[in-house]
Design an enzyme around this catalytic site. Structure first.
Site, PDB file in Angstrom:
ATOM      1  N   LEU A  18       0.858  -1.184   0.000  1.00  0.00           N
ATOM      2  CA  LEU A  18       0.000   0.000   0.000  1.00  0.00           C
ATOM      3  C   LEU A  18       0.897   1.238   0.000  1.00  0.00           C
ATOM      4  O   LEU A  18       1.722   1.402   0.905  1.00  0.00           O
ATOM      5  CB  LEU A  18      -0.896   0.032   1.241  1.00  0.00           C
ATOM      6  CG  LEU A  18      -1.978  -1.046   1.384  1.00  0.00           C
ATOM      7  CD1 LEU A  18      -2.646  -0.930   2.744  1.00  0.00           C
ATOM      8  CD2 LEU A  18      -3.014  -0.934   0.280  1.00  0.00           C
ATOM      9  N   GLN A  71       7.771  -5.384  -5.388  1.00  0.00           N
ATOM     10  CA  GLN A  71       6.789  -5.222  -6.453  1.00  0.00           C
ATOM     11  C   GLN A  71       7.180  -4.070  -7.378  1.00  0.00           C
ATOM     12  O   GLN A  71       7.453  -2.963  -6.911  1.00  0.00           O
ATOM     13  CB  GLN A  71       5.395  -4.951  -5.890  1.00  0.00           C
ATOM     14  CG  GLN A  71       4.335  -4.897  -6.986  1.00  0.00           C
ATOM     15  CD  GLN A  71       2.954  -4.560  -6.475  1.00  0.00           C
ATOM     16  OE1 GLN A  71       2.636  -3.402  -6.260  1.00  0.00           O
ATOM     17  NE2 GLN A  71       2.131  -5.592  -6.276  1.00  0.00           N
ATOM     18  N   CYS A 102      -2.986  -2.199 -10.078  1.00  0.00           N
ATOM     19  CA  CYS A 102      -3.187  -0.842  -9.553  1.00  0.00           C
ATOM     20  C   CYS A 102      -4.174  -0.064 -10.421  1.00  0.00           C
ATOM     21  O   CYS A 102      -3.970   0.071 -11.626  1.00  0.00           O
ATOM     22  CB  CYS A 102      -1.857  -0.095  -9.464  1.00  0.00           C
ATOM     23  SG  CYS A 102      -2.046   1.582  -8.787  1.00  0.00           S
ATOM     24  N   LYS A 142       0.535  -9.647  -9.344  1.00  0.00           N
ATOM     25  CA  LYS A 142      -0.681  -9.165  -8.666  1.00  0.00           C
ATOM     26  C   LYS A 142      -1.642  -8.697  -9.745  1.00  0.00           C
ATOM     27  O   LYS A 142      -1.314  -7.814 -10.539  1.00  0.00           O
ATOM     28  CB  LYS A 142      -0.326  -8.009  -7.719  1.00  0.00           C
ATOM     29  CG  LYS A 142      -1.525  -7.328  -7.054  1.00  0.00           C
ATOM     30  CD  LYS A 142      -1.993  -8.108  -5.838  1.00  0.00           C
ATOM     31  CE  LYS A 142      -3.259  -7.479  -5.239  1.00  0.00           C
ATOM     32  NZ  LYS A 142      -3.044  -6.153  -4.659  1.00  0.00           N
ATOM     33  N   ASN A 201      -7.333 -11.705  -2.457  1.00  0.00           N
ATOM     34  CA  ASN A 201      -7.167 -10.333  -1.971  1.00  0.00           C
ATOM     35  C   ASN A 201      -8.444  -9.532  -2.223  1.00  0.00           C
ATOM     36  O   ASN A 201      -9.139  -9.766  -3.199  1.00  0.00           O
ATOM     37  CB  ASN A 201      -5.966  -9.692  -2.683  1.00  0.00           C
ATOM     38  CG  ASN A 201      -5.771  -8.230  -2.353  1.00  0.00           C
ATOM     39  OD1 ASN A 201      -5.752  -7.388  -3.245  1.00  0.00           O
ATOM     40  ND2 ASN A 201      -5.640  -7.895  -1.093  1.00  0.00           N
ATOM     41  N   GLY A 202      -8.726  -8.599  -1.314  1.00  0.00           N
ATOM     42  CA  GLY A 202      -9.852  -7.710  -1.494  1.00  0.00           C
ATOM     43  C   GLY A 202     -10.828  -7.740  -0.334  1.00  0.00           C
ATOM     44  O   GLY A 202     -11.465  -8.759  -0.073  1.00  0.00           O
ATOM     45  N   GLY A 225      -4.405  -5.868   2.876  1.00  0.00           N
ATOM     46  CA  GLY A 225      -3.824  -4.536   2.750  1.00  0.00           C
ATOM     47  C   GLY A 225      -4.478  -3.565   3.701  1.00  0.00           C
ATOM     48  O   GLY A 225      -4.069  -3.421   4.849  1.00  0.00           O
ATOM     49  N   ARG A 226      -5.546  -2.904   3.231  1.00  0.00           N
ATOM     50  CA  ARG A 226      -6.220  -1.920   4.074  1.00  0.00           C
ATOM     51  C   ARG A 226      -6.761  -2.518   5.364  1.00  0.00           C
ATOM     52  O   ARG A 226      -6.869  -1.831   6.376  1.00  0.00           O
ATOM     53  CB  ARG A 226      -7.345  -1.246   3.275  1.00  0.00           C
ATOM     54  CG  ARG A 226      -6.811  -0.223   2.301  1.00  0.00           C
ATOM     55  CD  ARG A 226      -7.828   0.259   1.273  1.00  0.00           C
ATOM     56  NE  ARG A 226      -7.242   1.316   0.456  1.00  0.00           N
ATOM     57  CZ  ARG A 226      -6.378   1.121  -0.517  1.00  0.00           C
ATOM     58  NH1 ARG A 226      -5.984  -0.107  -0.802  1.00  0.00           N
ATOM     59  NH2 ARG A 226      -5.880   2.138  -1.198  1.00  0.00           N
TER      60      ARG A 226
END
Length: 324
Positions: A18, A71, A102, A142, A201-202, A225-226
């Protein structure tokens, strides 16, 4: 080869990159408290090739970060190849990951990130180039499940055929940004269609959600992530199988994060840490507003650490939080 670096025999817990948040101090904390794999913030291949000091600083890893993934983003095959050559000369990197997910307009307008999902032939060539030229053990990708339309299996198969050792799948299209509902069914379809490991992911924001996603998709791990920002102990919970987190351990993790910020950034790390404290303080403590107001004015490292110790003392939890 992937099994030597990463053990996919049990679920893998991965910290997602992130921008501006998953720097070396944050990564070192989640690694120490349970993450299996950490990934650098996304780094521009162009910036690496132009010897950007900021980008080279972003490549740096903590001693505890093993294995460690860097990455990169890029759309020019030759530039990406040159970036890989630079990373080949840096020790301690186990994985080179290509960002094909992204959604940020600045990245997409340059043909990088999720823009590559519009040209799968080009995406495949870049992945193959990284795999061929990299001297690191693993190559990963990713991805999202499409740019505007969903093409999850087609995209995943291109990654596999180009030589990716594993993939991380964000279950939204680029058009969905971070707002649309995550399509976990698409991740499950990918898992059933390829032979390489798949990381889901998500919107994985809690211990319970992570467990559900693993079961529903059949994925080999989850990338968070978040959901880890202000909540880095989620990795400890997953690793230890604990639905709740001890308040003393929570305070230890926050203090460890603060100390790592000072170690990496010097005294200015205290100022940079304010944004994290704003998030941490929303977890059910009394006087949170006054605490945030106070730390917004503090720059002295010792005084800020004392304020953190005091505020995050378990005795300062709201009664409702103590009961839970």
């Amino acid at each position: 080869m992937s099994e030597k670096i990463l053990d996919f025999s049990s679920p893998l817990y991965v910290l997602a990159p992130l921008a501006g948040l998953t720097d070396l101090p944050f990564r070192s904390v989640v690694k120490r408290f349970g993450a299996d794999l950490t990934v650098s913030e996304m780094i521009s291949s162009n910036a690496l090739v132009h010897n950007s000091k900021k980008s080279l600083k972003m490549v740096e890893k903590s001693p505890v970060e093993t294995p460690y993934s860097v990455q990169i983003a890029g759309a020019d095959e030759e530039v990406v190849k040159r970036a890989v050559d630079i990373l080949n000369g840096i020790e301690g990197i186990d994985i080179i990951d290509l960002n094909c997910g992204c959604p940020v307009p600045k990245i997409v307008s340059h043909g990088s990130g999720s823009s590559l999902l519009k040209d799968l032939d080009k995406m495949g060539r870049i992945i193959e180039s990284i795999k061929t030229n990299s001297q690191k053990p693993l190559t990963s990708v990713k991805i999202r499940i499409g740019f505007e339309e969903k093409r999850p299996v087609e995209i995943a198969k291109v990654c596999e055929e180009a030589g990716a050792d594993f993939i991380a799948v964000h279950g939204r299209t680029r058009a969905g940004k971070f707002k649309s509902e995550v399509d976990y069914e698409a991740i499950r379809q990918i898992k059933e269609s390829v032979s390489i490991p798949v990381i889901a992911n998500g919107d994985i924001t809690s211990y319970e959600k992570a467990k559900w996603v693993l079961e529903y998709t059949g994925a080999d791990g989850v990338m968070i992530g978040r959901g880890a920002v202000g909540n880095p102990w989620i990795f400890y919970q997953l690793k230890e199988g604990e639905e709740s987190i001890d308040p003393d351990l929570k305070r230890d993790i926050i203090l460890e994060h603060f100390d790592q910020m000072i170690n990496f950034y010097g005294e200015y790390g205290a100022v940079l840490f304010r944004k994290h404290l704003h998030t941490y303080s929303k977890a059910g403590y009394t006087g949170a507003s006054a605490f945030r107001d106070n730390i917004n004015r503090l720059t002295d490292v010792k005084r800020m650490r004392e304020a953190i110790e005091s505020f995050f003392d378990p005795s300062n939890l709201l009664v409702s939080q103590r009961a839970s």
